[in-house]
Enzyme design. Structure first.
Site, PDB file in Angstrom:
ATOM      1  N   ARG A  16      36.898  38.856  47.371  1.00 35.38           N
ATOM      2  CA  ARG A  16      36.102  37.889  46.599  1.00 35.38           C
ATOM      3  C   ARG A  16      36.901  37.440  45.387  1.00 35.38           C
ATOM      4  O   ARG A  16      38.000  37.941  45.117  1.00 35.38           O
ATOM      5  CB  ARG A  16      34.777  38.531  46.163  1.00 35.38           C
ATOM      6  CG  ARG A  16      34.951  39.561  45.072  1.00 35.38           C
ATOM      7  CD  ARG A  16      33.633  40.198  44.645  1.00 35.38           C
ATOM      8  NE  ARG A  16      33.788  40.845  43.351  1.00 35.38           N
ATOM      9  CZ  ARG A  16      32.901  41.645  42.791  1.00 35.38           C
ATOM     10  NH1 ARG A  16      31.776  41.933  43.440  1.00 35.38           N
ATOM     11  NH2 ARG A  16      33.106  42.164  41.602  1.00 35.38           N
ATOM     12  N   ASP A  37      40.557  45.542  50.488  1.00 33.72           N
ATOM     13  CA  ASP A  37      39.558  45.697  49.430  1.00 33.72           C
ATOM     14  C   ASP A  37      38.649  46.875  49.757  1.00 33.72           C
ATOM     15  O   ASP A  37      38.659  47.380  50.883  1.00 33.72           O
ATOM     16  CB  ASP A  37      38.717  44.394  49.337  1.00 33.72           C
ATOM     17  CG  ASP A  37      38.123  44.158  47.951  1.00 33.72           C
ATOM     18  OD1 ASP A  37      37.436  45.060  47.439  1.00 33.72           O
ATOM     19  OD2 ASP A  37      38.328  43.063  47.403  1.00 33.72           O
ATOM     20  N   ASP A  65      41.398  51.266  49.024  1.00 33.98           N
ATOM     21  CA  ASP A  65      41.119  51.613  47.632  1.00 33.98           C
ATOM     22  C   ASP A  65      42.484  51.741  46.962  1.00 33.98           C
ATOM     23  O   ASP A  65      43.273  52.632  47.309  1.00 33.98           O
ATOM     24  CB  ASP A  65      40.340  52.937  47.556  1.00 33.98           C
ATOM     25  CG  ASP A  65      40.031  53.348  46.123  1.00 33.98           C
ATOM     26  OD1 ASP A  65      40.668  52.818  45.187  1.00 33.98           O
ATOM     27  OD2 ASP A  65      39.160  54.217  45.939  1.00 33.98           O
ATOM     28  N   ASN A  92      46.143  42.254  42.973  1.00 36.47           N
ATOM     29  CA  ASN A  92      45.079  41.514  42.302  1.00 36.47           C
ATOM     30  C   ASN A  92      43.856  42.373  41.976  1.00 36.47           C
ATOM     31  O   ASN A  92      43.117  42.062  41.042  1.00 36.47           O
ATOM     32  CB  ASN A  92      44.663  40.337  43.199  1.00 36.47           C
ATOM     33  CG  ASN A  92      43.318  39.766  42.818  1.00 36.47           C
ATOM     34  OD1 ASN A  92      43.202  38.970  41.888  1.00 36.47           O
ATOM     35  ND2 ASN A  92      42.263  40.197  43.523  1.00 36.47           N
ATOM     36  N   TYR A 157      40.893  47.797  29.343  1.00 35.27           N
ATOM     37  CA  TYR A 157      41.297  46.611  30.110  1.00 35.27           C
ATOM     38  C   TYR A 157      42.575  46.019  29.529  1.00 35.27           C
ATOM     39  O   TYR A 157      43.541  45.735  30.254  1.00 35.27           O
ATOM     40  CB  TYR A 157      40.163  45.583  30.103  1.00 35.27           C
ATOM     41  CG  TYR A 157      40.430  44.394  30.997  1.00 35.27           C
ATOM     42  CD1 TYR A 157      40.221  44.480  32.363  1.00 35.27           C
ATOM     43  CD2 TYR A 157      40.874  43.185  30.468  1.00 35.27           C
ATOM     44  CE1 TYR A 157      40.459  43.392  33.192  1.00 35.27           C
ATOM     45  CE2 TYR A 157      41.111  42.091  31.286  1.00 35.27           C
ATOM     46  CZ  TYR A 157      40.903  42.195  32.646  1.00 35.27           C
ATOM     47  OH  TYR A 157      41.143  41.116  33.464  1.00 35.27           O
ATOM     48  N   LYS A 161      46.353  45.613  31.257  1.00 33.38           N
ATOM     49  CA  LYS A 161      46.941  44.297  31.537  1.00 33.38           C
ATOM     50  C   LYS A 161      48.288  44.132  30.828  1.00 33.38           C
ATOM     51  O   LYS A 161      49.174  43.427  31.317  1.00 33.38           O
ATOM     52  CB  LYS A 161      45.955  43.190  31.165  1.00 33.38           C
ATOM     53  CG  LYS A 161      44.714  43.184  32.072  1.00 33.38           C
ATOM     54  CD  LYS A 161      45.084  43.052  33.539  1.00 33.38           C
ATOM     55  CE  LYS A 161      43.903  43.034  34.463  1.00 33.38           C
ATOM     56  NZ  LYS A 161      44.276  42.894  35.882  1.00 33.38           N
ATOM     57  N   THR A 192      34.342  33.915  38.568  1.00 32.16           N
ATOM     58  CA  THR A 192      34.345  34.896  39.664  1.00 32.16           C
ATOM     59  C   THR A 192      33.155  35.822  39.479  1.00 32.16           C
ATOM     60  O   THR A 192      32.495  35.816  38.432  1.00 32.16           O
ATOM     61  CB  THR A 192      35.619  35.771  39.627  1.00 32.16           C
ATOM     62  OG1 THR A 192      35.561  36.623  38.467  1.00 32.16           O
ATOM     63  CG2 THR A 192      36.900  34.951  39.596  1.00 32.16           C
TER      64      THR A 192
HETATM   65  N1  NAD Z   1      38.038  36.333  36.266  1.00 34.57           N
HETATM   66  C1  NAD Z   1      38.799  36.216  35.187  1.00 34.57           C
HETATM   67  O1  NAD Z   1      38.460  35.489  34.240  1.00 34.57           O
HETATM   68  C2  NAD Z   1      40.102  36.965  35.090  1.00 34.57           C
HETATM   69  C3  NAD Z   1      40.942  36.670  34.002  1.00 34.57           C
HETATM   70  C4  NAD Z   1      42.156  37.339  33.900  1.00 34.57           C
HETATM   71  C5  NAD Z   1      42.521  38.266  34.841  1.00 34.57           C
HETATM   72  N2  NAD Z   1      41.681  38.549  35.888  1.00 34.57           N
HETATM   73  C6  NAD Z   1      42.129  39.535  36.859  1.00 34.57           C
HETATM   74  O2  NAD Z   1      42.120  38.970  38.143  1.00 34.57           O
HETATM   75  C7  NAD Z   1      41.888  39.985  39.103  1.00 34.57           C
HETATM   76  C8  NAD Z   1      40.718  39.586  39.990  1.00 34.57           C
HETATM   77  O3  NAD Z   1      39.579  39.445  39.146  1.00 34.57           O
HETATM   78  P1  NAD Z   1      38.230  38.722  39.605  1.00 34.57           P
HETATM   79  O4  NAD Z   1      37.729  38.000  38.428  1.00 34.57           O
HETATM   80  O5  NAD Z   1      38.436  38.010  40.891  1.00 34.57           O
HETATM   81  O6  NAD Z   1      37.310  40.019  39.808  1.00 34.57           O
HETATM   82  P2  NAD Z   1      36.187  40.347  40.905  1.00 34.57           P
HETATM   83  O7  NAD Z   1      35.461  41.544  40.396  1.00 34.57           O
HETATM   84  O8  NAD Z   1      35.421  39.136  41.196  1.00 34.57           O
HETATM   85  O9  NAD Z   1      37.073  40.752  42.177  1.00 34.57           O
HETATM   86  C9  NAD Z   1      37.873  41.907  42.103  1.00 34.57           C
HETATM   87  C10 NAD Z   1      38.074  42.430  43.510  1.00 34.57           C
HETATM   88  O10 NAD Z   1      38.815  43.671  43.402  1.00 34.57           O
HETATM   89  C11 NAD Z   1      38.193  44.612  44.239  1.00 34.57           C
HETATM   90  N3  NAD Z   1      38.447  45.978  43.792  1.00 34.57           N
HETATM   91  C12 NAD Z   1      37.946  46.614  42.707  1.00 34.57           C
HETATM   92  N4  NAD Z   1      38.346  47.882  42.694  1.00 34.57           N
HETATM   93  C13 NAD Z   1      39.124  48.069  43.787  1.00 34.57           C
HETATM   94  C14 NAD Z   1      39.821  49.173  44.320  1.00 34.57           C
HETATM   95  N5  NAD Z   1      39.790  50.383  43.727  1.00 34.57           N
HETATM   96  N6  NAD Z   1      40.538  48.999  45.448  1.00 34.57           N
HETATM   97  C15 NAD Z   1      40.564  47.789  46.077  1.00 34.57           C
HETATM   98  N7  NAD Z   1      39.904  46.711  45.629  1.00 34.57           N
HETATM   99  C16 NAD Z   1      39.191  46.855  44.490  1.00 34.57           C
HETATM  100  C17 NAD Z   1      36.712  44.273  44.179  1.00 34.57           C
HETATM  101  O11 NAD Z   1      35.981  44.857  45.269  1.00 34.57           O
HETATM  102  C18 NAD Z   1      36.750  42.757  44.214  1.00 34.57           C
HETATM  103  O12 NAD Z   1      36.734  42.249  45.523  1.00 34.57           O
HETATM  104  C19 NAD Z   1      41.659  41.274  38.332  1.00 34.57           C
HETATM  105  O13 NAD Z   1      42.863  42.009  38.265  1.00 34.57           O
HETATM  106  C20 NAD Z   1      41.250  40.762  36.963  1.00 34.57           C
HETATM  107  O14 NAD Z   1      41.520  41.693  35.956  1.00 34.57           O
HETATM  108  C21 NAD Z   1      40.478  37.926  36.029  1.00 34.57           C
END
Ligand code: NAD
Length: 250
Positions: A16, A37, A65, A92, A157, A161, A192
Site C-alpha cells: 500500500r 509486505d 517482515d 520502503n 522516526y 531516517k 498514504t
Molecule cells: N507518507 C509520507 O508522507 C512519507 C514521507 C516521508 C517518508 N515516508 C516513508 O515512505 C515509506 C512508506 O510510507 P507510507 O506513507 O507509504 O506508509 P504506509 O504505512 O502507508 O505503508 C507502509 C507499508 O510498509 C509495510 N510495513 C510496515 N512494517 C513492515 C514490516 N515489518 N515488514 C514489511 N512491511 C512492513 C506496511 O504494511 C505498509 O504496507 C516509509 O518508509 C515512510 O517512512 C513517507
C-alpha cells in the site's frame, strides 16, 4: 513505457501507500516486480492520483517482515529462483512514530528502529550477494525530509531516517566499484495510509510548511524511484533525491 525493461525489482512495504505506487509504476515501466509486505495488497484499489498503474496481478506478492533476517533470505531466494536474479531493491517499508524524547518508551524506540533502520540493513545485506551475481544493481532506500530536518517530537522516526541516509552513503562507496549503486529518496508529505493515520493538526502543519502549499501522491515518489532504479542514473550513487514541494529548501 519500458525504462525498467528486463529488470527484476523487490519492493518492501509494497502492499500500500508509497511502496504500492512504486511497485505499480515499476511494473508499468517493464520491470518484473515482487512486492513484499506483512499485509496483502488490496487488489485494484485506487491510490493517489487515481487507478493503479497496473492491476494488482501484474505485481507478485511475497510475505516479508523486514525485521526478520531469515524472511529476507527466503524472499531473495524466491525472487532469484523464479526470475533469475535481482537488479533493484527498494527499502520502503516503514512505520511512523511521534513521541518526543521525554515521552518515548524504549520498546517503541526498538520497534521503530527494527523496521525503519534494521530492516534497511537486512534488506541491503540480503540482496548484495544476489546483485554481485548479477554484476550490479540499484539500492533505493526511502528516507524522509525528517532524515535531513528536525521537527519537534518524532525522535525515533527522525533518528531512523537520518540513519537510512548514512547507511545509503556507506553502501554507495563500499560497493561503487561493483556497479551496485545506493541512493536515498527523501519524500515530503505524501497521501498514504500512514499520513491518513496522523492527526489533522500534524498534517496541516507539515503542508503549511511546504512552499508549494500542498502534499503529493505516491506516484510523485515512484517517478523518482524509476530514475534511480533505471540505467538512466548509472553514474548516480550516494545521493539524496528530495521530492518535497520545496520543504527542505526553506
Ligand atoms: N507518507 C509520507 O508522507 C512519507 C514521507 C516521508 C517518508 N515516508 C516513508 O515512505 C515509506 C512508506 O510510507 P507510507 O506513507 O507509504 O506508509 P504506509 O504505512 O502507508 O505503508 C507502509 C507499508 O510498509 C509495510 N510495513 C510496515 N512494517 C513492515 C514490516 N515489518 N515488514 C514489511 N512491511 C512492513 C506496511 O504494511 C505498509 O504496507 C516509509 O518508509 C515512510 O517512512 C513517507
Amino acid at each position: 513505457m519500458s525504462r525498467l525493461a528486463g529488470k527484476v525489482a523487490l519492493v518492501s512495504g509494497g502492499a500500500r501507500g508509497i511502496g504500492r505506487g512504486i511497485a505499480d509504476l515499476f511494473a508499468a515501466q517493464g520491470a518484473t516486480v515482487v512486492a513484499a509486505d506483512v499485509i496483502r495488497p488490496e487488489p485494484g484499489s485506487a491510490d493517489g492520483r487515481g487507478e493503479h498503474a497496473q492491476d494488482a496481478g501484474a505485481v507478485a506478492f511475497e510475505w516479508l517482515d523486514v525485521t526478520d533476517e531469515d524472511a529476507w533470505d527466503r524472499v531473495v531466494g524466491v525472487v532469484e529462483d523464479r526470475y533469475g536474479g535481482i537488479d533493484i531493491l527498494v527499502n520502503n517499508a516503514g512505520v511512523g512514530s511521534y513521541e518526543a524524547v521525554h515521552e518515548l518508551h524504549a520498546a517503541e524506540w526498538d520497534r521503530v528502529l527494527g523496521v525503519n533502520q534494521t530492516g534497511v540493513f537486512l534488506g541491503m545485506r540480503a540482496v548484495i550477494p544476489a546483485m554481485r551475481r548479477r554484476g550490479g544493481g540499484s539500492l533505493v532506500n526511502i528516507s524522509s525530509i525528517y532524515g535531513a530536518a528536525a521537527v519537534p517530537g518524532s525522535l525515533a522516526y527522525q533518528a531512523t531516517k537520518g540513519a537510512v541516509r548514512s547507511m545509503t552513503r556507506n553502501a554507495a562507496i563500499t560497493y561503487a566499484a561493483e556497479s551496485i549503486r545506493a541512493n536515498a529518496v527523501l519524500p515530503g508529505w505524501i497521501r498514504t495510509p500512514m499520513t491518513a493515520s496522523q492527526t489533522a493538526e500534524f498534517n496541516d502543519a507539515v503542508i503549511a510548511s511546504t512552499p508549494m502549499g500542498r502534499g503529493a501522491e505516491p506516484l510523485d515518489i515512484a517517478y523518482g524511484c524509476v530514475y534511480l532504479a533505471s540505467d538512466e542514473s548509472a553514474y548516480v550513487t550516494g545521493t539524496d533525491l528530495v521530492i518535497d514541494g520545496g520543504f527542505l529548501a526553506r
